[in-house]
Design a protein around this motif. Structure first.
Motif, PDB file in Angstrom:
ATOM      1  N   PHE A  51       0.812  -1.221   0.000  1.00  0.00           N
ATOM      2  CA  PHE A  51       0.000   0.000   0.000  1.00  0.00           C
ATOM      3  C   PHE A  51       0.845   1.271   0.000  1.00  0.00           C
ATOM      4  CE2 PHE A  51      -3.256  -2.965   1.626  1.00  0.00           C
ATOM      5  CZ  PHE A  51      -4.258  -2.684   0.720  1.00  0.00           C
ATOM      6  N   THR A  52       2.020   1.220   0.629  1.00  0.00           N
ATOM      7  CA  THR A  52       2.814   2.438   0.738  1.00  0.00           C
ATOM      8  C   THR A  52       3.712   2.663  -0.471  1.00  0.00           C
ATOM      9  OG1 THR A  52       2.843   2.099   3.138  1.00  0.00           O
ATOM     10  CG2 THR A  52       4.356   3.738   2.256  1.00  0.00           C
ATOM     11  N   TYR A  53       4.264   1.582  -1.023  1.00  0.00           N
ATOM     12  CA  TYR A  53       5.325   1.741  -2.017  1.00  0.00           C
ATOM     13  C   TYR A  53       5.021   1.167  -3.401  1.00  0.00           C
ATOM     14  CZ  TYR A  53       8.135   2.867   2.118  1.00  0.00           C
ATOM     15  OH  TYR A  53       8.609   3.441   3.262  1.00  0.00           O
ATOM     16  N   LEU A  54       3.956   0.398  -3.570  1.00  0.00           N
ATOM     17  CA  LEU A  54       3.767  -0.278  -4.851  1.00  0.00           C
ATOM     18  C   LEU A  54       3.613   0.710  -6.011  1.00  0.00           C
ATOM     19  CD1 LEU A  54       3.481  -2.913  -6.428  1.00  0.00           C
ATOM     20  CD2 LEU A  54       1.009  -2.786  -6.041  1.00  0.00           C
ATOM     21  N   LEU A  55       2.731   1.704  -5.861  1.00  0.00           N
ATOM     22  CA  LEU A  55       2.525   2.651  -6.954  1.00  0.00           C
ATOM     23  C   LEU A  55       3.792   3.457  -7.243  1.00  0.00           C
ATOM     24  CD1 LEU A  55      -1.104   3.988  -6.328  1.00  0.00           C
ATOM     25  CD2 LEU A  55      -0.329   2.375  -8.057  1.00  0.00           C
ATOM     26  N   ILE A  56       4.508   3.848  -6.191  1.00  0.00           N
ATOM     27  CA  ILE A  56       5.782   4.550  -6.377  1.00  0.00           C
ATOM     28  C   ILE A  56       6.782   3.645  -7.091  1.00  0.00           C
ATOM     29  CG2 ILE A  56       7.812   5.343  -5.105  1.00  0.00           C
ATOM     30  CD1 ILE A  56       5.853   7.514  -5.122  1.00  0.00           C
ATOM     31  N   TYR A  57       6.839   2.382  -6.685  1.00  0.00           N
ATOM     32  CA  TYR A  57       7.749   1.403  -7.304  1.00  0.00           C
ATOM     33  C   TYR A  57       7.433   1.227  -8.784  1.00  0.00           C
ATOM     34  CZ  TYR A  57       9.719  -3.255  -8.303  1.00  0.00           C
ATOM     35  OH  TYR A  57      10.386  -4.320  -8.864  1.00  0.00           O
ATOM     36  N   LEU A  58       6.161   1.076  -9.113  1.00  0.00           N
ATOM     37  CA  LEU A  58       5.773   0.847 -10.502  1.00  0.00           C
ATOM     38  C   LEU A  58       5.967   2.098 -11.363  1.00  0.00           C
ATOM     39  CD1 LEU A  58       2.484  -1.246 -10.046  1.00  0.00           C
ATOM     40  CD2 LEU A  58       4.767  -2.097 -10.609  1.00  0.00           C
TER      41      LEU A  58
ATOM     42  N   GLY B 296      -2.185 -20.051   2.127  1.00  0.00           N
ATOM     43  CA  GLY B 296      -2.029 -18.644   1.787  1.00  0.00           C
ATOM     44  C   GLY B 296      -0.608 -18.151   1.992  1.00  0.00           C
ATOM     45  N   THR B 297       0.032 -18.593   3.065  1.00  0.00           N
ATOM     46  CA  THR B 297       1.408 -18.178   3.341  1.00  0.00           C
ATOM     47  C   THR B 297       2.343 -18.585   2.214  1.00  0.00           C
ATOM     48  OG1 THR B 297       1.080 -18.256   5.741  1.00  0.00           O
ATOM     49  CG2 THR B 297       3.342 -18.433   4.941  1.00  0.00           C
ATOM     50  N   CYS B 298       2.188 -19.796   1.726  1.00  0.00           N
ATOM     51  CA  CYS B 298       3.037 -20.275   0.627  1.00  0.00           C
ATOM     52  C   CYS B 298       2.850 -19.417  -0.630  1.00  0.00           C
ATOM     53  CB  CYS B 298       2.721 -21.736   0.325  1.00  0.00           C
ATOM     54  SG  CYS B 298       3.161 -22.871   1.664  1.00  0.00           S
ATOM     55  N   LEU B 299       1.601 -19.086  -0.956  1.00  0.00           N
ATOM     56  CA  LEU B 299       1.344 -18.255  -2.134  1.00  0.00           C
ATOM     57  C   LEU B 299       1.918 -16.847  -1.961  1.00  0.00           C
ATOM     58  CD1 LEU B 299      -2.348 -19.253  -2.965  1.00  0.00           C
ATOM     59  CD2 LEU B 299      -0.271 -19.958  -4.161  1.00  0.00           C
ATOM     60  N   VAL B 300       1.765 -16.282  -0.768  1.00  0.00           N
ATOM     61  CA  VAL B 300       2.292 -14.940  -0.508  1.00  0.00           C
ATOM     62  C   VAL B 300       3.807 -14.914  -0.702  1.00  0.00           C
ATOM     63  CG1 VAL B 300       2.732 -13.247   1.316  1.00  0.00           C
ATOM     64  CG2 VAL B 300       0.436 -14.167   1.002  1.00  0.00           C
ATOM     65  N   ILE B 301       4.491 -15.900  -0.163  1.00  0.00           N
ATOM     66  CA  ILE B 301       5.961 -15.931  -0.257  1.00  0.00           C
ATOM     67  C   ILE B 301       6.411 -15.999  -1.710  1.00  0.00           C
ATOM     68  CG2 ILE B 301       7.998 -17.335   0.246  1.00  0.00           C
ATOM     69  CD1 ILE B 301       6.619 -18.103   2.896  1.00  0.00           C
ATOM     70  N   VAL B 302       5.810 -16.890  -2.490  1.00  0.00           N
ATOM     71  CA  VAL B 302       6.252 -17.089  -3.876  1.00  0.00           C
ATOM     72  C   VAL B 302       5.978 -15.857  -4.730  1.00  0.00           C
ATOM     73  CG1 VAL B 302       5.868 -18.427  -5.976  1.00  0.00           C
ATOM     74  CG2 VAL B 302       6.050 -19.595  -3.776  1.00  0.00           C
ATOM     75  N   PHE B 303       4.758 -15.343  -4.672  1.00  0.00           N
ATOM     76  CA  PHE B 303       4.386 -14.290  -5.621  1.00  0.00           C
ATOM     77  C   PHE B 303       4.795 -12.897  -5.145  1.00  0.00           C
ATOM     78  CE2 PHE B 303       1.958 -17.848  -7.107  1.00  0.00           C
ATOM     79  CZ  PHE B 303       2.057 -17.709  -8.485  1.00  0.00           C
ATOM     80  N   TYR B 304       4.984 -12.703  -3.859  1.00  0.00           N
ATOM     81  CA  TYR B 304       5.575 -11.456  -3.408  1.00  0.00           C
ATOM     82  C   TYR B 304       7.013 -11.357  -3.927  1.00  0.00           C
ATOM     83  CZ  TYR B 304       7.214  -7.761  -0.309  1.00  0.00           C
ATOM     84  OH  TYR B 304       7.748  -6.592   0.181  1.00  0.00           O
ATOM     85  N   THR B 305       7.712 -12.488  -3.905  1.00  0.00           N
ATOM     86  CA  THR B 305       9.078 -12.523  -4.422  1.00  0.00           C
ATOM     87  C   THR B 305       9.115 -12.169  -5.903  1.00  0.00           C
ATOM     88  OG1 THR B 305       9.650 -14.249  -2.817  1.00  0.00           O
ATOM     89  CG2 THR B 305      11.130 -13.969  -4.692  1.00  0.00           C
ATOM     90  N   LEU B 306       8.189 -12.722  -6.675  1.00  0.00           N
ATOM     91  CA  LEU B 306       8.176 -12.475  -8.114  1.00  0.00           C
ATOM     92  C   LEU B 306       7.835 -11.020  -8.438  1.00  0.00           C
ATOM     93  CD1 LEU B 306       6.395 -15.714  -9.401  1.00  0.00           C
ATOM     94  CD2 LEU B 306       8.840 -15.178  -9.461  1.00  0.00           C
ATOM     95  N   ILE B 307       6.959 -10.415  -7.677  1.00  0.00           N
ATOM     96  CA  ILE B 307       6.542  -9.039  -7.956  1.00  0.00           C
ATOM     97  C   ILE B 307       7.647  -8.042  -7.611  1.00  0.00           C
ATOM     98  CG2 ILE B 307       4.957  -7.199  -7.246  1.00  0.00           C
ATOM     99  CD1 ILE B 307       2.820  -9.403  -6.902  1.00  0.00           C
ATOM    100  N   TRP B 308       8.306  -8.235  -6.471  1.00  0.00           N
ATOM    101  CA  TRP B 308       9.210  -7.214  -5.954  1.00  0.00           C
ATOM    102  C   TRP B 308      10.678  -7.452  -6.283  1.00  0.00           C
ATOM    103  CZ3 TRP B 308       7.767  -2.660  -3.744  1.00  0.00           C
ATOM    104  CH2 TRP B 308       6.423  -2.528  -3.376  1.00  0.00           C
ATOM    105  N   THR B 309      11.043  -8.616  -6.800  1.00  0.00           N
ATOM    106  CA  THR B 309      12.460  -8.874  -7.066  1.00  0.00           C
ATOM    107  C   THR B 309      12.751  -9.198  -8.521  1.00  0.00           C
ATOM    108  OG1 THR B 309      12.290 -11.254  -6.550  1.00  0.00           O
ATOM    109  CG2 THR B 309      12.772  -9.748  -4.719  1.00  0.00           C
ATOM    110  N   VAL B 310      11.722  -9.445  -9.330  1.00  0.00           N
ATOM    111  CA  VAL B 310      11.921  -9.775 -10.746  1.00  0.00           C
ATOM    112  C   VAL B 310      11.326  -8.653 -11.584  1.00  0.00           C
ATOM    113  CG1 VAL B 310      11.453 -11.410 -12.601  1.00  0.00           C
ATOM    114  CG2 VAL B 310      11.838 -12.247 -10.266  1.00  0.00           C
TER     115      VAL B 310
END
Length: 531
Positions: free
Chosen positions: A27-34, A92-106
């Motif tokens: 919520f704080t950084y996604l729009l700024i990041y994109l 849910g935890t497993c999905l959060v870990i995998v796709f948070y990684t893909l969004i913010w590091t790739v």
């Protein structure tokens, strides 16, 4: 009856830390990041957020129904017990870990030209990430209702959850501040800084999730024991006491064995009913072996009473909730409370850096100030509720949100030219959002009451309204920003754009909080009239 001790409370509250860490970044950084590092247009960035919010909105009632209708599983040869809520939490935890990684590091297809793959890649990632996030959130909220029927206890649990949410957010902002000042290029945003921040979030989130699953295994054993005791202690069959004693040994970690002569049916070494009752009573005590406490002195010790506003008959099916007027009113209160919080967090970054033209360090310092204020508020919230009552406390918190939101219209202008005064507004925001968020969660818990079978469905629908409303409002704002933030010469950040963000910050949070107060007042009046 079983009771939650303080260690279990703290470890249970850790179950949302991963969600809280990722939400603070989202919520704080996604729009700024994109927009500022991947060079998305505001509309494309808004579409990514909207797809994530819609996915979250759709997922929450489905996860709620799935959680309500599923059974607990026993994994690893009986060594690890997962109840129905914790099972969904793990998925849910497993999905959060995998796709948070893909969004913010790739970085996929980033560049000045917004290729279609940009929107596709990040939208898909956002959708699945938010599905996992919803699974964690709904299951953990439903567990809150499962763990206690006491109003004060639920408020304390929600306060603990909110406190860890604040601590998690403070960790994110502190980490970002350190990265801004230490990682080259210093003093400004870069994709690498967000990558490092994502790594910190994942390490801390995974560690706290492990602690949560460890304590839930113990809590599940404990709940099984005391649930079984209610049945076994009414039985005349001596084998019932044998089974109960074995379950007690599992919970206490005792390895001693009980021998039994099959020929003589000698159960002399098995605990008697009186001994078991004494054991149950001793095991329920919180805070020490010799304390004698009651629900009046410590809310964690059991069941007292609910808010009489919600004294209704048990629902037989999830569809019964849809016929209940208070279901929609409570949902609106929660949705509006969250909307005030979410819009404040999402557009705070643009307000600070683009409207007030503060340096990038403010992206960490101002949100940290707001969350620190929230944290201090939660420490006094129980006393505030007892002195004023929960409804009046909610009104007071909403009023604080309105005041802070209106103040945002004047910072950086001739009326209040000093930008640093903005910290005062966000201290007030921190107080107001803490009171209204915790209060709205407690109102939902009271609505659920003893209807634990369909409790997750209620939390799912409430979250559905919250996410959908936030997504629609954000995409509406982003579409307008795309029009006003580019001038005739294709130059960004025009004066009109700065003023538009100022309007967003000064109207939407205040309007949302005001509407929440109005609905709560109507609901209270409606129920008083019916009574």
């Amino acid at each position: 009856m079983w009771r939650l001790n303080r260690t279990e409370l703290i470890c249970f509250a850790l179950g949302t830390v991963l969600n809280d860490l990722t939400a603070a970044c989202w919520f704080t950084y996604l729009l700024i990041y994109l927009e500022d590092t991947l060079y998305f247009d505001p509309t494309v960035a808004g579409v990514v957020v909207l797809v994530g919010q819609i996915s979250d909105a759709i997922a929450t009632p489905l996860v709620g129904l799935g959680s309500d209708m599923s059974d607990g599983k026993i994994l690893f040869n009986g060594a690890w017990h997962l109840d129905r809520r914790t099972l969904w939490h793990l998925v849910g935890t497993c999905l959060v870990i995998v796709f948070y990684t893909l969004i913010w590091t790739v970085e996929c297809c980033s560049g000045q030209s917004n290729h279609g793959w940009n929107a596709v890649y990040y939208a898909i990632g956002a959708a699945i990430f938010n599905f996992g996030w919803a699974s964690v959130q709904v299951s953990h909220l439903a567990l809150t209702g499962d763990l206690s029927k006491d109003e004060d206890c639920r408020t304390r649990i929600n306060s603990a959850r909110h406190s860890f949410s604040i601590i998690s957010s403070l960790l994110v902002f502190a980490s970002y501040l350190v990265l801004i000042e230490t990682v080259h290029p210093t003093g400004e945003k870069s994709a690498d800084k967000f990558h490092y921040l994502a790594a910190i979030v994942l390490v801390v989130g995974i560690a706290t999730s492990i602690v949560f699953y460890w304590i839930m295994n113990k809590i599940t054993y404990k709940r099984e024991f005391y649930s079984s005791s209610d049945f076994f202690l009414q039985s005349d069959d001596p084998t019932a006491y044998l089974a109960l004693n074995e379950l007690h040994l599992q919970i206490s970690g005792t390895n001693s064995e009980i021998s039994q002569d099959e020929d003589t049916k000698d159960y002399s070494k098995i605990r008697t009913e009186e001994t078991i009752r004494e054991s149950i009573s001793a095991s329920c005590i919180v805070g020490g072996d010799n304390e004698s406490q009651t629900t009046a002195s410590d809310p964690f010790l059991g069941v007292s009473q609910r808010d009489p506003t919600f004294e209704d008959e048990l629902v037989q099916n999830w569809t019964d909730w849809l016929k209940e007027p208070k279901f929609y009113m409570v949902g609106a209160i929660y949705m509006l409370s969250r909307l005030a919080m979410n819009i404040t967090m999402v557009y705070m970054s643009f307000y600070l850096v683009k409207t007030l033209e503060m340096d990038d360090a403010a992206l960490a310092l101002v949100p940290a100030t707001m969350y620190l204020s929230s944290f201090l508020t939660t420490l006094r919230l129980e006393k505030m509720n007892k002195k004023l009552g929960r409804n009046k406390s909610f009104y007071f918190g909403a009023l604080a949100n309105i005041i802070a939101s209106v103040l945002c219209a004047f910072f950086g202008t001739q009326d209040i030219p000093q930008d640093n005064y903005v910290y005062i507004a966000f201290v007030i925001f921190g107080f107001g959002t803490a009171v209204t968020i915790v209060g709205s969660l407690s109102i939902i818990a009271d609505l659920v009451g003893e209807n634990l079978k369909w409790g997750a469905f209620v939390y799912g629908v409430m979250s559905f309204a919250d996410k959908l409303a936030a997504g629609v409002v954000i995409i509406g704002i982003q579409l307008h920003r795309d029009n006003v933030c580019i001038n005739e010469n294709d130059e960004p950040d025009t004066e009109e754009c700065q003023d538009f963000v100022r309007i967003v910050m000064s109207t939407i949070p205040s309007a949302s909080s005001g509407m929440a107060v109005l609905i709560l007042a109507i609901m209270t009046k409606f129920n008083s009239t019916n009574s």
